[in-house]
Design a protein around this motif. Structure first.
Motif, mmCIF file in Angstrom:
data_model
loop_
_atom_site.group_PDB
_atom_site.id
_atom_site.type_symbol
_atom_site.label_atom_id
_atom_site.label_comp_id
_atom_site.label_asym_id
_atom_site.label_seq_id
_atom_site.Cartn_x
_atom_site.Cartn_y
_atom_site.Cartn_z
ATOM 1 N N LEU A 1 21.387 -9.507 24.634
ATOM 2 C CA LEU A 1 22.644 -10.240 24.494
ATOM 3 C C LEU A 1 23.091 -10.379 23.044
ATOM 4 N N ARG A 2 22.222 -10.009 22.097
ATOM 5 C CA ARG A 2 22.546 -10.181 20.683
ATOM 6 C C ARG A 2 22.375 -8.853 19.937
ATOM 7 N N PRO A 3 23.287 -7.905 20.126
ATOM 8 C CA PRO A 3 23.174 -6.622 19.415
ATOM 9 C C PRO A 3 23.449 -6.802 17.920
ATOM 10 N N ARG A 4 22.948 -5.855 17.149
ATOM 11 C CA ARG A 4 23.292 -5.800 15.728
ATOM 12 C C ARG A 4 24.391 -4.756 15.512
ATOM 13 N N ILE A 5 25.019 -4.824 14.368
ATOM 14 C CA ILE A 5 26.064 -3.855 14.001
ATOM 15 C C ILE A 5 25.477 -2.872 13.000
ATOM 16 N N HIS A 6 25.631 -1.572 13.275
ATOM 17 C CA HIS A 6 25.124 -0.569 12.347
ATOM 18 C C HIS A 6 26.267 0.152 11.639
ATOM 19 N N LEU A 7 26.004 0.559 10.407
ATOM 20 C CA LEU A 7 26.936 1.352 9.598
ATOM 21 C C LEU A 7 26.099 2.336 8.796
ATOM 22 N N GLY A 8 26.408 3.634 8.931
ATOM 23 C CA GLY A 8 25.573 4.605 8.255
ATOM 24 C C GLY A 8 26.261 5.927 8.001
ATOM 25 N N THR A 9 25.514 6.819 7.369
ATOM 26 C CA THR A 9 26.023 8.156 7.092
ATOM 27 C C THR A 9 24.907 9.180 7.275
ATOM 28 N N SER A 10 25.276 10.362 7.736
ATOM 29 C CA SER A 10 24.389 11.514 7.857
ATOM 30 C C SER A 10 25.031 12.640 7.052
ATOM 31 N N ILE A 11 24.370 13.076 5.995
ATOM 32 C CA ILE A 11 25.002 13.928 4.986
ATOM 33 C C ILE A 11 24.641 15.392 5.203
ATOM 34 N N GLY A 12 25.646 16.233 5.409
ATOM 35 C CA GLY A 12 25.424 17.669 5.554
ATOM 36 C C GLY A 12 25.098 18.316 4.229
ATOM 37 N N THR A 13 24.124 19.224 4.225
ATOM 38 C CA THR A 13 23.688 19.878 2.984
ATOM 39 C C THR A 13 23.921 21.384 2.995
ATOM 40 N N SER A 14 24.669 21.895 3.982
ATOM 41 C CA SER A 14 24.985 23.321 4.033
ATOM 42 C C SER A 14 26.425 23.494 4.494
ATOM 43 N N ASP A 15 26.923 24.734 4.392
ATOM 44 C CA ASP A 15 28.316 25.000 4.752
ATOM 45 C C ASP A 15 28.599 24.749 6.224
ATOM 46 N N SER A 16 27.606 24.955 7.085
ATOM 47 C CA SER A 16 27.828 24.811 8.523
ATOM 48 C C SER A 16 27.574 23.391 9.019
ATOM 49 N N ALA A 17 27.199 22.490 8.112
ATOM 50 C CA ALA A 17 26.804 21.145 8.502
ATOM 51 C C ALA A 17 27.888 20.130 8.161
ATOM 52 N N ALA A 18 28.130 19.225 9.085
ATOM 53 C CA ALA A 18 29.144 18.196 8.888
ATOM 54 C C ALA A 18 28.505 16.909 8.372
ATOM 55 N N THR A 19 29.203 16.257 7.482
ATOM 56 C CA THR A 19 28.824 14.908 7.061
ATOM 57 C C THR A 19 29.499 13.913 7.988
ATOM 58 N N GLN A 20 28.747 12.912 8.424
ATOM 59 C CA GLN A 20 29.293 11.888 9.315
ATOM 60 C C GLN A 20 29.180 10.505 8.673
ATOM 61 N N VAL A 21 30.162 9.673 8.959
ATOM 62 C CA VAL A 21 30.090 8.238 8.678
ATOM 63 C C VAL A 21 30.314 7.545 10.014
ATOM 64 N N PHE A 22 29.337 6.740 10.449
ATOM 65 C CA PHE A 22 29.384 6.192 11.798
ATOM 66 C C PHE A 22 29.145 4.682 11.793
ATOM 67 N N THR A 23 29.607 4.048 12.841
ATOM 68 C CA THR A 23 29.399 2.614 13.008
ATOM 69 C C THR A 23 29.411 2.280 14.493
ATOM 70 N N GLY A 24 28.868 1.116 14.840
ATOM 71 C CA GLY A 24 28.829 0.700 16.239
ATOM 72 C C GLY A 24 27.844 -0.431 16.443
ATOM 73 N N LEU A 25 27.399 -0.611 17.681
ATOM 74 C CA LEU A 25 26.464 -1.660 18.050
ATOM 75 C C LEU A 25 25.099 -1.068 18.370
ATOM 76 N N SER A 26 24.049 -1.795 18.002
ATOM 77 C CA SER A 26 22.662 -1.378 18.268
ATOM 78 C C SER A 26 21.942 -2.460 19.062
ATOM 79 N N TRP A 27 21.286 -2.042 20.137
ATOM 80 C CA TRP A 27 20.479 -2.957 20.956
ATOM 81 C C TRP A 27 19.014 -2.592 20.769
ATOM 82 N N THR A 28 18.213 -3.551 20.298
ATOM 83 C CA THR A 28 16.807 -3.317 20.002
ATOM 84 C C THR A 28 15.931 -4.202 20.874
ATOM 85 N N LEU A 29 14.943 -3.594 21.521
ATOM 86 C CA LEU A 29 13.947 -4.331 22.294
ATOM 87 C C LEU A 29 12.598 -4.193 21.597
ATOM 88 N N THR A 30 12.069 -5.318 21.120
ATOM 89 C CA THR A 30 10.783 -5.317 20.441
ATOM 90 C C THR A 30 9.695 -5.760 21.404
#
Length: 203
Positions: free
Chosen positions: A91-120
């Motif tokens: 019932l209490r998700p966290r908010i994530h914000l991140g990036t995945s960085i492409g290092t080659s010509d065929s790779a895309a860099t992404q900037v993403f955000t959303g909700l994360s649900w974690t069960l410990t």
């Protein structure tokens, strides 16, 4: 005399009603303050930093070459507490914000955000899923370019992972992340699917 007695009775009735009302408001405010004070330790805006790398697990023309360095921040405005029961954790998700960085010509860099649900879980293992959106720099619909044709600049982004908490600060998580537009816009929809490892530091 009778009239005075009735008036006096009404007066004291109003006084008692006012006292009870004021007392009820005071008790309610004190209870709310106590609840806020109890919840405050678990409510942290800046909660966790993760860093690591991933790689494409797609094949053929849709494969993205290279390694993707990743950085992610998790915010905790809803008071997620890993020691709570599983229902409260969901019932209490966290908010994530991140990036995945492409290092080659065929790779895309992404900037993403959303909700994360974690069960410990009690043995230190945790499971996690996330859902949101991403903006990327990849190929949209040019078949002469390398890498997957993604159709839209804005895509859905979801991931699933499993990890282990070494202590109250450090953790390691393996995850698979996918981005696509679910055929909700014109153009191709090859998507991006990457798997990797992230080291987490919880504040």
């Amino acid at each position: 005399m009778a009239v005075d007695a009735i008036s006096c009775g009404r007066f004291w009735k109003y006084v008692i009603t006012a006292i009870v009302t004021i007392g009820s408001v005071f008790i309610a405010e004190e209870s709310a303050a106590a609840a806020d004070a109890q919840m405050a330790p678990n409510t942290k805006i800046f909660d966790e930093l993760r860093f690591g790398a991933s790689g494409s697990i797609q094949t053929g023309h849709d494969h993205e070459a290279g390694v993707f360095p990743e950085v992610e921040v998790l915010f905790n405005p809803f008071g997620y507490n890993p020691t709570d029961g599983w229902k409260d954790q969901l019932l209490r998700p966290r908010i994530h914000l991140g990036t995945s960085i492409g290092t080659s010509d065929s790779a895309a860099t992404q900037v993403f955000t959303g909700l994360s649900w974690t069960l410990t879980h009690s043995n230190g293992i945790f499971t996690e899923v996330g859902f949101g959106g991403t903006v990327h720099t990849g190929n949209l619909d040019d078949w002469t370019e390398r890498g997957p044709m993604l159709g839209c600049r804005l895509l859905f982004h979801e991931y699933a992972g499993v990890g282990y908490n070494f202590d109250k600060h450090w953790s390691l998580m393996a995850q698979v992340a996918h981005s696509s537009h679910a055929n909700l816009c014109d153009g191709p929809n090859a998507g991006m699917t990457r798997a990797g490892l992230l080291v987490g530091y919880k504040f």
